[in-house]
Design a protein around this motif. Sequence first.
Motif, short mmCIF file in Angstrom:
data_model
loop_
_atom_site.label_atom_id
_atom_site.label_comp_id
_atom_site.label_asym_id
_atom_site.label_seq_id
_atom_site.Cartn_x
_atom_site.Cartn_y
_atom_site.Cartn_z
N PRO A 9 123.86 44.17 6.68
CA PRO A 9 125.51 44.60 6.84
C PRO A 9 126.11 44.20 5.37
CG PRO A 9 124.78 42.46 8.10
CD PRO A 9 123.41 43.14 7.49
N ALA A 10 127.51 45.00 6.14
CA ALA A 10 128.50 44.71 5.66
C ALA A 10 128.24 43.20 5.65
CB ALA A 10 129.44 45.58 5.49
N ALA A 11 129.95 42.52 4.48
CA ALA A 11 130.33 41.05 5.16
C ALA A 11 130.93 41.30 6.06
CB ALA A 11 130.92 40.89 3.57
N THR A 12 131.04 39.83 6.81
CA THR A 12 131.12 40.37 8.65
C THR A 12 131.95 39.02 8.95
OG1 THR A 12 129.23 38.90 9.78
CG2 THR A 12 129.21 41.19 9.83
N SER A 13 131.62 38.21 7.36
CA SER A 13 132.54 37.08 7.36
C SER A 13 133.45 36.89 6.23
CB SER A 13 131.85 35.99 8.12
OG SER A 13 131.34 35.57 6.39
N PRO A 14 135.02 36.63 6.19
CA PRO A 14 135.34 35.89 4.87
C PRO A 14 134.99 34.96 4.01
CG PRO A 14 136.98 35.22 7.30
CD PRO A 14 135.76 35.53 7.62
N ASP A 15 133.53 34.63 4.10
CA ASP A 15 133.36 34.26 2.88
C ASP A 15 132.26 35.08 2.71
OD1 ASP A 15 131.54 33.55 4.68
OD2 ASP A 15 131.20 31.70 4.08
N ALA A 54 111.60 50.84 18.21
CA ALA A 54 112.43 50.81 19.69
C ALA A 54 113.00 49.08 18.86
CB ALA A 54 111.56 50.53 21.02
N VAL A 55 112.41 48.82 19.06
CA VAL A 55 113.19 46.94 18.10
C VAL A 55 113.60 46.74 17.20
CG1 VAL A 55 112.29 44.63 18.10
CG2 VAL A 55 111.35 45.30 19.54
N VAL A 56 113.33 47.58 15.75
CA VAL A 56 114.00 48.26 14.97
C VAL A 56 115.84 48.61 14.70
CG1 VAL A 56 113.98 48.77 12.72
CG2 VAL A 56 112.02 47.53 13.48
N LYS A 57 115.50 49.93 15.73
CA LYS A 57 116.57 50.58 16.70
C LYS A 57 117.74 49.27 16.92
CE LYS A 57 117.93 54.98 18.66
NZ LYS A 57 119.79 53.84 18.94
N ARG A 58 117.23 48.67 17.74
CA ARG A 58 118.36 47.90 18.64
C ARG A 58 118.46 46.62 18.06
NH1 ARG A 58 113.83 47.86 22.89
NH2 ARG A 58 112.79 45.90 22.23
N ALA A 59 117.79 46.23 16.49
CA ALA A 59 118.65 45.35 16.34
C ALA A 59 119.83 46.54 14.81
CB ALA A 59 117.13 44.81 14.90
N VAL A 60 119.37 47.29 14.75
CA VAL A 60 119.80 48.04 13.88
C VAL A 60 121.18 48.47 14.34
CG1 VAL A 60 120.76 49.95 12.64
CG2 VAL A 60 118.73 49.26 11.92
N ASP A 61 121.18 48.30 16.16
CA ASP A 61 122.37 48.60 16.86
C ASP A 61 122.60 47.55 16.92
OD1 ASP A 61 121.26 51.17 16.82
OD2 ASP A 61 120.77 51.39 18.73
N VAL A 62 122.49 45.96 17.20
CA VAL A 62 123.57 45.39 17.16
C VAL A 62 124.16 44.72 16.20
CG1 VAL A 62 123.04 42.37 17.65
CG2 VAL A 62 121.61 44.54 19.04
N VAL A 63 123.53 44.94 15.05
CA VAL A 63 124.41 45.09 13.20
C VAL A 63 125.33 45.70 13.69
CG1 VAL A 63 124.40 44.57 11.17
CG2 VAL A 63 122.30 43.13 12.77
N ALA A 64 124.88 46.78 13.81
CA ALA A 64 126.40 47.75 13.74
C ALA A 64 127.44 47.91 14.46
CB ALA A 64 125.88 49.37 14.25
N GLU A 65 127.61 46.80 15.82
CA GLU A 65 128.50 46.40 16.40
C GLU A 65 129.11 45.41 15.85
OE1 GLU A 65 126.85 44.75 19.88
OE2 GLU A 65 125.59 46.38 20.79
N VAL A 66 129.26 44.97 14.39
CA VAL A 66 130.30 43.94 14.39
C VAL A 66 129.76 44.64 12.97
CG1 VAL A 66 129.45 41.54 15.63
CG2 VAL A 66 127.91 42.71 13.52
N SER A 67 129.34 44.98 12.11
CA SER A 67 129.36 45.80 10.63
C SER A 67 130.14 47.17 10.65
CB SER A 67 128.27 45.02 9.93
OG SER A 67 128.28 45.39 8.72
N PRO A 68 131.19 47.99 9.60
CA PRO A 68 131.23 48.97 9.82
C PRO A 68 129.53 49.67 9.06
CG PRO A 68 132.63 48.05 8.02
CD PRO A 68 131.01 46.94 9.14
#
Length: 99
Positions: A9-15, A54-68
């Motif tokens: 993911p792109a960085a999701t926290s200030p650090d 399907a698991v890989v897609k769900r994992a990507v989708d979860v990360v995409a919820e918090v990362s642009p």
Amino acid sequence: MLVAFSISPAATSPDGSVSEAVAAAVRVVKESGLPWELTSMFTTVEGEWDEVMAVVKRAVDVVAEVSPRVGLVLKADIRPGFEGQLTAKVDRVQALLED
């Protein structure tokens, strides 16, 4: 089938840490019920094509919820008729190292 994948993911926290987003992706894998393994670079999951993808897609989708932006690296070992290879492949090499 074994699939080793890494979600970036792109960085999701200030650090600059991405640990929380990665943990969310690994949680998806854990909750899938499929055999899996986590290493410092990849998560490997074992199962049939459709269920693993399907698991890989769900994992990507979860990360995409918090990362642009989400990067995905995927490597697959497609070997019909073989199960339990998540550990069996390593066991075969370990046995040769003990000789």
